[in-house]
Scaffold this motif. Sequence first.
Motif, mmCIF file in Angstrom:
data_model
loop_
_atom_site.group_PDB
_atom_site.id
_atom_site.type_symbol
_atom_site.label_atom_id
_atom_site.label_comp_id
_atom_site.label_asym_id
_atom_site.label_seq_id
_atom_site.Cartn_x
_atom_site.Cartn_y
_atom_site.Cartn_z
ATOM 1 N N ILE A 21 0.839 -1.199 0.000
ATOM 2 C CA ILE A 21 0.000 0.000 0.000
ATOM 3 C C ILE A 21 0.873 1.247 0.000
ATOM 4 O O ILE A 21 0.660 2.178 -0.779
ATOM 5 C CB ILE A 21 -0.949 0.010 1.223
ATOM 6 N N GLU A 22 1.879 1.284 0.884
ATOM 7 C CA GLU A 22 2.763 2.452 0.995
ATOM 8 C C GLU A 22 3.489 2.753 -0.306
ATOM 9 O O GLU A 22 3.697 3.910 -0.661
ATOM 10 C CB GLU A 22 3.793 2.233 2.112
ATOM 11 N N MET A 23 3.857 1.708 -1.048
ATOM 12 C CA MET A 23 4.617 1.881 -2.291
ATOM 13 C C MET A 23 3.708 2.044 -3.509
ATOM 14 O O MET A 23 4.194 2.233 -4.623
ATOM 15 C CB MET A 23 5.543 0.680 -2.514
ATOM 16 N N GLY A 24 2.402 1.951 -3.326
ATOM 17 C CA GLY A 24 1.480 2.063 -4.446
ATOM 18 C C GLY A 24 1.443 0.822 -5.311
ATOM 19 O O GLY A 24 1.033 0.878 -6.470
ATOM 20 N N GLY A 25 1.863 -0.305 -4.754
ATOM 21 C CA GLY A 25 1.996 -1.533 -5.521
ATOM 22 C C GLY A 25 0.705 -2.212 -5.929
ATOM 23 O O GLY A 25 0.714 -3.141 -6.716
ATOM 24 N N LEU A 26 -0.433 -1.763 -5.412
ATOM 25 C CA LEU A 26 -1.696 -2.396 -5.770
ATOM 26 C C LEU A 26 -2.497 -1.585 -6.775
ATOM 27 O O LEU A 26 -3.609 -1.958 -7.141
ATOM 28 C CB LEU A 26 -2.536 -2.658 -4.515
ATOM 29 N N GLY A 27 -1.945 -0.456 -7.210
ATOM 30 C CA GLY A 27 -2.602 0.360 -8.228
ATOM 31 C C GLY A 27 -3.885 1.028 -7.771
ATOM 32 O O GLY A 27 -4.756 1.317 -8.584
ATOM 33 N N LEU A 28 -4.016 1.294 -6.486
ATOM 34 C CA LEU A 28 -5.215 1.939 -5.965
ATOM 35 C C LEU A 28 -5.090 3.458 -6.085
ATOM 36 O O LEU A 28 -4.000 4.014 -5.960
ATOM 37 C CB LEU A 28 -5.428 1.552 -4.501
ATOM 38 N N ASN A 30 -6.263 7.432 -4.848
ATOM 39 C CA ASN A 30 -6.751 8.261 -3.736
ATOM 40 C C ASN A 30 -6.624 7.608 -2.362
ATOM 41 O O ASN A 30 -7.430 7.863 -1.478
ATOM 42 C CB ASN A 30 -8.214 8.668 -3.953
ATOM 43 N N VAL A 31 -5.623 6.761 -2.165
ATOM 44 C CA VAL A 31 -5.423 6.136 -0.858
ATOM 45 C C VAL A 31 -4.892 7.187 0.110
ATOM 46 O O VAL A 31 -3.905 7.850 -0.150
ATOM 47 C CB VAL A 31 -4.451 4.945 -0.949
ATOM 48 N N GLU A 32 -5.594 7.333 1.221
ATOM 49 C CA GLU A 32 -5.218 8.314 2.235
ATOM 50 C C GLU A 32 -4.901 7.701 3.583
ATOM 51 O O GLU A 32 -4.338 8.354 4.434
ATOM 52 C CB GLU A 32 -6.336 9.351 2.411
ATOM 53 N N GLY A 33 -5.277 6.459 3.801
ATOM 54 C CA GLY A 33 -5.014 5.875 5.097
ATOM 55 C C GLY A 33 -5.341 4.400 5.166
ATOM 56 O O GLY A 33 -5.971 3.838 4.271
ATOM 57 N N VAL A 34 -4.892 3.808 6.264
ATOM 58 C CA VAL A 34 -5.127 2.396 6.541
ATOM 59 C C VAL A 34 -5.560 2.296 7.998
ATOM 60 O O VAL A 34 -5.042 3.010 8.860
ATOM 61 C CB VAL A 34 -3.842 1.565 6.306
ATOM 62 N N LEU A 50 -8.387 3.148 3.024
ATOM 63 C CA LEU A 50 -9.384 4.203 2.888
ATOM 64 C C LEU A 50 -8.949 5.272 1.900
ATOM 65 O O LEU A 50 -7.757 5.579 1.794
ATOM 66 C CB LEU A 50 -9.638 4.840 4.254
ATOM 67 N N ASP A 51 -9.933 5.864 1.218
ATOM 68 C CA ASP A 51 -9.622 6.941 0.279
ATOM 69 C C ASP A 51 -9.691 8.296 0.980
ATOM 70 O O ASP A 51 -9.860 8.367 2.206
ATOM 71 C CB ASP A 51 -10.532 6.875 -0.951
ATOM 72 N N ASP A 52 -9.575 9.360 0.191
ATOM 73 C CA ASP A 52 -9.549 10.710 0.754
ATOM 74 C C ASP A 52 -10.897 11.134 1.355
ATOM 75 O O ASP A 52 -10.982 12.155 2.028
ATOM 76 C CB ASP A 52 -9.077 11.720 -0.297
ATOM 77 N N LYS A 53 -11.945 10.355 1.146
ATOM 78 C CA LYS A 53 -13.252 10.631 1.748
ATOM 79 C C LYS A 53 -13.600 9.609 2.825
ATOM 80 O O LYS A 53 -14.760 9.464 3.201
ATOM 81 C CB LYS A 53 -14.323 10.660 0.662
ATOM 82 N N GLN A 54 -12.587 8.874 3.282
ATOM 83 C CA GLN A 54 -12.726 7.853 4.323
ATOM 84 C C GLN A 54 -13.649 6.706 3.909
ATOM 85 O O GLN A 54 -14.274 6.058 4.749
ATOM 86 C CB GLN A 54 -13.202 8.467 5.642
ATOM 87 N N LYS A 55 -13.732 6.436 2.613
ATOM 88 C CA LYS A 55 -14.506 5.299 2.118
ATOM 89 C C LYS A 55 -13.570 4.122 1.872
ATOM 90 O O LYS A 55 -12.421 4.297 1.507
ATOM 91 C CB LYS A 55 -15.228 5.665 0.823
ATOM 92 N N LEU A 56 -14.095 2.924 2.061
ATOM 93 C CA LEU A 56 -13.318 1.708 1.884
ATOM 94 C C LEU A 56 -12.969 1.507 0.413
ATOM 95 O O LEU A 56 -13.847 1.464 -0.439
ATOM 96 C CB LEU A 56 -14.110 0.503 2.398
#
Length: 82
Positions: A21-28, A30-34, A50-56
């Motif tokens: 997740i930290e390295m962007g290896g899953l191609g997601l 707007n990731v803002e948190g875990v 979670l994305d920038d709107k706190q959605k899964l």
Amino acid sequence: MINDNDVIETLDELETFLRLIEMGGLGLNNVEGVALATNNTNGRPFVAVLDDKQKLVLGRWVTQDVFENGKDMVRYGTKKPH
């Protein structure tokens, strides 16, 4: 979006997942948190991306042991060089 067959069973597996997740290896996008969370329906623990709107965006089930002992890793990161 949680796959029932994809369970993180050890802290090493959690670390690997967090590093991806930290390295962007899953191609997601707007990731803002875990966070570690529990399912409202059955109380089953999972790690939530979670994305920038706190959605899964993505979730993975975790064992109770990972849920209890992986909190600091999720909160503070893996602390290993990428």
